[in-house]
Design an enzyme around this catalytic site. Sequence first.
Site, mmCIF file in Angstrom:
data_model
loop_
_atom_site.group_PDB
_atom_site.id
_atom_site.type_symbol
_atom_site.label_atom_id
_atom_site.label_comp_id
_atom_site.label_asym_id
_atom_site.label_seq_id
_atom_site.Cartn_x
_atom_site.Cartn_y
_atom_site.Cartn_z
ATOM 1 N N ASP A 219 0.169 -0.925 -0.131
ATOM 2 C CA ASP A 219 -0.092 -0.442 0.234
ATOM 3 C C ASP A 219 0.444 1.284 0.091
ATOM 4 O O ASP A 219 1.857 1.071 0.591
ATOM 5 C CB ASP A 219 -0.881 -0.369 1.494
ATOM 6 C CG ASP A 219 -1.673 1.004 1.548
ATOM 7 O OD1 ASP A 219 -3.234 1.078 0.166
ATOM 8 O OD2 ASP A 219 -2.483 1.702 2.319
ATOM 9 N N GLU A 268 14.466 -15.259 0.304
ATOM 10 C CA GLU A 268 15.400 -16.139 1.633
ATOM 11 C C GLU A 268 13.583 -17.712 1.175
ATOM 12 O O GLU A 268 13.717 -18.544 1.648
ATOM 13 C CB GLU A 268 14.921 -16.240 2.893
ATOM 14 C CG GLU A 268 16.052 -15.101 2.823
ATOM 15 C CD GLU A 268 15.955 -14.284 4.268
ATOM 16 O OE1 GLU A 268 16.204 -15.091 5.246
ATOM 17 O OE2 GLU A 268 17.079 -13.456 4.506
HETATM 18 C C1 GLC Z 1 -4.828 3.248 -0.548
HETATM 19 C C2 GLC Z 1 -5.138 2.302 -0.522
HETATM 20 C C3 GLC Z 1 -6.456 3.070 -0.471
HETATM 21 C C4 GLC Z 1 -6.352 3.862 1.155
HETATM 22 C C5 GLC Z 1 -4.684 4.749 1.175
HETATM 23 C C6 GLC Z 1 -4.302 5.184 2.692
HETATM 24 O O1 GLC Z 1 -4.140 3.781 -1.610
HETATM 25 O O2 GLC Z 1 -5.442 1.688 -1.926
HETATM 26 O O3 GLC Z 1 -7.540 2.637 0.249
HETATM 27 O O4 GLC Z 1 -6.825 4.480 1.067
HETATM 28 O O5 GLC Z 1 -3.701 3.881 0.823
HETATM 29 O O6 GLC Z 1 -3.737 3.515 3.008
#
Ligand code: GLC
Length: 553
Positions: A219, A268
């Site tokens: 993310d 790993e």
């Molecule tokens: C990413 C996720 C989104 C979230 C953001 C903050 O873009 O896909 O859904 O709100 O990160 O974590």
Amino acid sequence: MSQQHQAAEAPRSAVAAPRRDWWRDAVIYQVYPRSFADGDGDGMGDLKGIRSRLSYLRDLGVDAVWLSPFYASPQADAGYDVADYRAVDPMFGTLLDADALIRDAHRLGLRVIVDLVPNHSSDQHEWFKRAVAEGPGSPLRERYHFRPGRGRNGELPPNDWESIFGGPAWTRLPDGEWYLHLFAPEQPDFNWEHPAVGDEFRSILRFWLDMGVDGFRIDVAHGLVKAEGLPDLGTRDQVRLLGNDVMPFFDQDGVHEIYRQWRRVLDEYAGERVFVAEAWTPSVERTALYVRPDELHQAFNFQYLSTDWDAAALRAVIDRTLEAMRPVGAPATWVLSNHDVTRHATRFANPPGLGTQIRTAGDRALGLRRARAATLLMLALPGSAYLYQGEELGLPDVVDLPDEVRQDPAYFRGAGQDGFRDGCRVPIPWTRSGPSYGFGSKGSWLPQPAEWAELSVEAQQGVPGSTLEMYRSALAARRAHPDLGAGDAVEWLRAPEGVLAFRRGGFVCVANTTGESVTSPAHGRVLLASGEVTEAEGEVKVPSDTTVWFTTA
Ligand code: GLC
């Protein structure tokens, strides 16, 4: 073995036998746990529900499942605010459920990718809670970005950065210090300069790798490193700049060292596990940096996702992507929808140029027609593709959710980039009837429109020409014709304006993005089409907004 049995089993053998570099042309299905299937009848999807529907995904023909976060979280941002990276939120189940899900998926030949949220934690994470409680000077504050404010009494934020969700990217605590959050105030950003943060995340990687996951979606992979000294941007309305520029908080070169370290951890482990980056960068060339051989495996192609249904624009982004990926040897990673953007059936129902957050339903029939065509185009390109749950049913965005049911934190902060993401997060209709169309035994956390009964899995299953059957046929064809996902190039063929035509080995794809039907030479036998095509004397009539696959095999 009966005919039927053969048909159901055949596609799996390719996956069950370990295939080298499986991810290079894999089709990966995003499950948004809140909205996929509710196993305990509380109106919220959960791991038990997902387990009960894994055979659907096997039969759909995908290679892997990516699960959005299901970790312990106060749900300020639907789970992208993690309080404990090694625990499952009770609303989704337990670690035992996660273990069982991973095992079940593997038994069915499906790989499992989990979401990792390293840019920020929840404000309820142990580290942050203690950092706040201990006050200014606490060593735990160094794991986040705490700063005194500017102005005579520190009443102004430390710099001019704005949150992606709207408003300042800083919140002031009663003790006078400010902390940085690129997203909601409940999502404080980690300070990746602090060694404890890196150590902790390498340990979290190992925790889930030991649980047997096949990879991670990272993310905000472009956000971890901030420019030295957190310099002002010097401009307002920064949301406008996102994705167009390297920002002091996005796409800093320092992130790559983190991914090199992570790659060493992953390597790993046996079994070809993978990383896919959510990295919104200014260009496909910058995206390619994330997938150099010693870094991550895949990075979502958001330039492609953001392209309108227009042949020239699509051709340009396809060429540019393939060119950018070739030198680093990574596959292109195509995507049309996810939990953060308006579903492509709705984007394409609206006029071009509106971006990825759309508030109007537009011409639904046209949107669906184009969405189906866009999907067949995407699945004919070399590389890997991601599907977002429900797109195989042709679901549109729900644009008219009442305010009182909305949960997207960006909606309430206004003026930010997101805000209308609840519309693509409405729970999946599985059956024609029932309190939540088979999603669960009771209601669903966001209301489903009544028209969804006829878009349900039950309504489309086995119906020739339905969107679900089109996806199934396309995925079966990708398995049967390895030319479809393989390689790193397309050979463009001459085609009228507004039409894309390209060859890939013994296979030709023709996509008509115009509102008129066109005549195409028959490049072999019609394998699949997103609309009704008519064949006569070596020619094929391709209706408006339709994609056709031909095979010469
Ligand atoms: C990413 C996720 C989104 C979230 C953001 C903050 O873009 O896909 O859904 O709100 O990160 O974590």
